[in-house]
Write a protein that holds these residues in place. Structure first.
Motif, short mmCIF file in Angstrom:
data_model
loop_
_atom_site.label_atom_id
_atom_site.label_comp_id
_atom_site.label_asym_id
_atom_site.label_seq_id
_atom_site.Cartn_x
_atom_site.Cartn_y
_atom_site.Cartn_z
N ILE A 4 15.11 42.01 -46.21
CA ILE A 4 14.08 42.73 -45.45
C ILE A 4 13.27 41.75 -44.59
O ILE A 4 12.99 42.02 -43.42
N LEU A 5 12.92 40.61 -45.19
CA LEU A 5 12.14 39.62 -44.46
C LEU A 5 12.91 39.10 -43.24
O LEU A 5 12.35 38.92 -42.15
N ARG A 6 14.21 38.87 -43.39
CA ARG A 6 15.03 38.39 -42.27
C ARG A 6 15.07 39.44 -41.15
O ARG A 6 14.99 39.09 -39.96
N LYS A 7 15.21 40.71 -41.53
CA LYS A 7 15.23 41.78 -40.51
C LYS A 7 13.90 41.85 -39.78
O LYS A 7 13.85 42.03 -38.56
N GLN A 8 12.80 41.70 -40.51
CA GLN A 8 11.49 41.71 -39.88
C GLN A 8 11.29 40.49 -38.98
O GLN A 8 10.67 40.59 -37.92
N PHE A 9 11.84 39.36 -39.41
CA PHE A 9 11.80 38.15 -38.58
C PHE A 9 12.50 38.39 -37.25
O PHE A 9 11.97 38.07 -36.17
N LEU A 10 13.69 38.97 -37.30
CA LEU A 10 14.45 39.22 -36.08
C LEU A 10 13.78 40.27 -35.20
O LEU A 10 13.89 40.23 -33.98
N ARG A 11 13.08 41.20 -35.82
CA ARG A 11 12.45 42.28 -35.06
C ARG A 11 11.11 41.89 -34.46
O ARG A 11 10.79 42.26 -33.33
N HIS A 12 10.31 41.11 -35.18
CA HIS A 12 8.92 40.92 -34.78
C HIS A 12 8.53 39.49 -34.39
O HIS A 12 7.46 39.29 -33.82
N VAL A 13 9.37 38.50 -34.71
CA VAL A 13 9.07 37.13 -34.32
C VAL A 13 9.91 36.79 -33.09
O VAL A 13 11.13 36.95 -33.11
N ALA A 14 9.24 36.33 -32.02
CA ALA A 14 9.96 36.03 -30.78
C ALA A 14 11.06 35.01 -31.02
O ALA A 14 10.83 33.97 -31.64
N GLN A 15 12.25 35.30 -30.54
CA GLN A 15 13.41 34.44 -30.75
C GLN A 15 13.61 33.52 -29.55
O GLN A 15 13.38 33.90 -28.41
N THR A 16 14.05 32.30 -29.83
CA THR A 16 14.30 31.33 -28.76
C THR A 16 15.78 31.12 -28.48
O THR A 16 16.14 30.42 -27.53
N SER A 17 16.64 31.71 -29.31
CA SER A 17 18.08 31.64 -29.06
C SER A 17 18.72 32.90 -29.64
O SER A 17 18.12 33.57 -30.49
N PRO A 18 19.93 33.22 -29.22
CA PRO A 18 20.59 34.43 -29.72
C PRO A 18 21.08 34.31 -31.16
O PRO A 18 21.44 35.33 -31.76
N ALA A 19 21.12 33.10 -31.73
CA ALA A 19 21.72 32.92 -33.05
C ALA A 19 20.86 32.01 -33.92
O ALA A 19 21.23 30.87 -34.19
N PRO A 20 19.70 32.48 -34.40
CA PRO A 20 18.89 31.66 -35.30
C PRO A 20 19.60 31.42 -36.63
O PRO A 20 20.43 32.23 -37.05
N GLN A 21 19.27 30.32 -37.30
CA GLN A 21 19.96 29.94 -38.53
C GLN A 21 19.62 30.85 -39.70
O GLN A 21 20.40 30.99 -40.63
N LEU A 22 18.43 31.44 -39.69
CA LEU A 22 18.01 32.41 -40.72
C LEU A 22 18.01 31.81 -42.13
O LEU A 22 18.34 32.49 -43.10
N ILE A 23 17.63 30.55 -42.25
CA ILE A 23 17.44 29.96 -43.57
C ILE A 23 16.00 30.22 -44.00
O ILE A 23 15.06 29.78 -43.33
N GLU A 24 15.82 30.93 -45.08
CA GLU A 24 14.46 31.24 -45.53
C GLU A 24 13.91 30.07 -46.35
O GLU A 24 14.57 29.56 -47.26
N VAL A 25 12.70 29.66 -46.04
CA VAL A 25 12.06 28.54 -46.72
C VAL A 25 11.06 29.08 -47.73
O VAL A 25 10.18 29.86 -47.39
N ALA A 26 11.19 28.65 -48.99
CA ALA A 26 10.25 29.05 -50.03
C ALA A 26 9.21 27.96 -50.29
O ALA A 26 8.03 28.25 -50.50
N ARG A 27 9.63 26.71 -50.25
CA ARG A 27 8.70 25.60 -50.44
C ARG A 27 9.35 24.32 -49.92
O ARG A 27 10.56 24.30 -49.62
N ALA A 28 8.57 23.26 -49.82
CA ALA A 28 9.09 21.97 -49.36
C ALA A 28 8.33 20.86 -50.06
O ALA A 28 7.14 20.98 -50.35
N GLU A 29 9.03 19.77 -50.33
CA GLU A 29 8.41 18.62 -51.00
C GLU A 29 9.21 17.37 -50.68
O GLU A 29 10.45 17.38 -50.74
N GLY A 30 8.52 16.32 -50.32
CA GLY A 30 9.20 15.05 -50.03
C GLY A 30 10.12 15.18 -48.84
O GLY A 30 9.70 15.53 -47.74
N VAL A 31 11.42 14.91 -49.04
CA VAL A 31 12.40 14.99 -47.95
C VAL A 31 13.21 16.28 -48.00
O VAL A 31 14.15 16.45 -47.22
N PHE A 32 12.84 17.20 -48.90
CA PHE A 32 13.60 18.44 -49.09
C PHE A 32 12.77 19.67 -48.76
O PHE A 32 11.55 19.67 -48.90
N PHE A 33 13.47 20.74 -48.35
CA PHE A 33 12.89 22.07 -48.43
C PHE A 33 13.86 22.95 -49.22
O PHE A 33 15.04 22.62 -49.36
#
Length: 399
Positions: A4-33
């Motif tokens: 659902i979040l990915r669909k809302q991202f595609l619908r409501h967040v302005a896109q800069t390319s036709p094929a976004p990677q669509l990797i959802e980020v939950a958290r990040a620490e150090g050199v990782f997300f």
């Protein structure tokens, strides 16, 4: 929920390319997300050299939390004295070489470029502005006008007309320096060309550029937006290459992960924005106290832990561990910014997909889609470099 979040991202967040990677980020620490499922990714983009001190750096998080509790936006440009802004400006002024001692904070790199161009025109009373071919300085109209021709025309043409009286010369061409004349207000140059695929200056080139600007009275502007704050192996690339500009543009890692940009000049040059007219350049959020607190904490972390001093060795380790792979044609590097050349864009695009499968985030360069980027947080450890390289080599083997 993620679907659902990915669909809302595609619908409501302005896109800069036709094929976004669509990797959802939950958290990040150090050199990782990490994704919501817990899959780790080596971050070899670092938000395009933003997260130099690592994700969720405790010193930066604490500074943000404390400053947000004290106060956030009051009025950053006017008559207010705000400690995070003043202390950060002082630290920058005492770290940069003289006479760069006066800081104008903004929100982003493109805004820093815009402000620097205005300052150069205001101070010199000239109009011609020169940039370098294969240069990238931002997407606003003025910054885009300085996007190196003819390569930048792919992005520029749809938005013309842009600023008049601009032209581009070849980076590392000594002969082209003669095109800088008494009608030139400024030359805008990256000391290391990032989006061209990590092109370093030839021996003596930046010194010759500095000399030519001095001869004709043009201001030299360095864009250290990507290379500043330790990425080159010195706190600022100008220190690595031994040339001081009249104005330097900073952003990306400047805010420690928060949005912050700046242009820095001598007090004499910067003061020309104070009159004729007054408020010659203004901003609502530039130098936001929370962003300045984050940037101050990040820069202190870099200095206190001598992070930049180990950057060159870490970059060399990446290079050493990768250079013998048969798929790699060349590695171009300055500090911990590497362009790993494959020679073919089709291989590059395929490799990006393989990287995602194996838990690596990388990308290519705006003017070089045959090489992939390695620009991890500067705090990456040797073990993390070796493990990361093992994954990279596994993906290269699959090409």
């Amino acid at each position: 929920m993620s679907e659902i979040l990915r669909k809302q991202f595609l619908r409501h967040v302005a896109q800069t390319s036709p094929a976004p990677q669509l990797i959802e980020v939950a958290r990040a620490e150090g050199v990782f997300f990490y994704t919501p499922e817990g899959k780790p990714y080596y971050d070899l983009v670092s938000g395009v050299s933003v997260n130099n001190v690592g994700h969720a750096n405790p010193a930066v998080v604490e500074a943000v939390q404390q400053q947000a509790a004290d106060y956030m936006h009051i009025m950053v440009y006017g008559e207010m004295v705000e400690r995070p802004q003043v202390e950060f400006a002082r630290l920058l002024a005492t770290t940069l070489p003289a006479p760069l001692d006066t800081v104008y904070f903004l929100n982003s790199g493109a805004e820093a470029v815009e402000g620097a161009l205005k300052l150069a025109k205001r101070y010199t009373h000239r109009t011609e502005m020169i940039s370098m071919r294969r240069a990238y300085h931002g997407s606003t109209h003025g910054a885009m006008s300085m996007m190196g021709e003819p390569e930048g025309e792919e992005w520029k043409n749809a938005f013309r007309p842009l600023l008049p009286d601009t032209k581009a010369i070849d980076f590392n061409s000594f002969a082209d320096l003669e095109q800088i004349t008494e009608r030139t207000a400024c030359v805008l140059c990256e000391p290391v060309q990032g989006e061209a695929g990590v092109r370093v200056p030839n021996e003596g080139y930046l010194q010759a550029l500095r000399k030519r600007c001095d001869e004709v009275g043009a201001l030299l502007i360095f864009d250290e937006i990507q290379m500043g704050m330790g990425r080159s192996g010195e706190m600022f690339a100008m220190q690595k290459y031994g040339v001081t500009p009249d104005i330097v543009c900073l952003a990306k890692a400047l805010g420690g992960g928060m949005p912050l940009g700046a242009f820095v000049a001598s007090q004499e040059i910067m003061s020309s924005l104070m009159s004729d007219p007054v408020l010659g350049h203004i901003t609502t959020f530039g130098g936001h106290p929370v962003c300045c607190a984050a940037g101050l904490a990040a820069m202190k972390f870099l200095q206190d832990n001598k992070v930049a001093e180990d950057v060159e060795r870490k970059g060399a380790l990446y290079e050493q561990l990768l250079k013998d792979h048969p798929a790699i044609k060349e590695i171009r590097r300055s500090g911990l910014l590497l362009a790993v050349e494959l020679g073919e864009s089709a291989k590059l695009y395929r490799l990006m997909d393989l990287f995602i499968e194996e838990g690596i985030l990388s990308d290519w360069f705006l003017y070089c889609d045959t090489a992939f980027r390695i620009s991890p947080p500067l705090i990456i450890t040797d073990d993390e470099i070796r493990n990361c390289v093992a994954l990279i080599r596994k993906c290269l083997d699959r090409l």
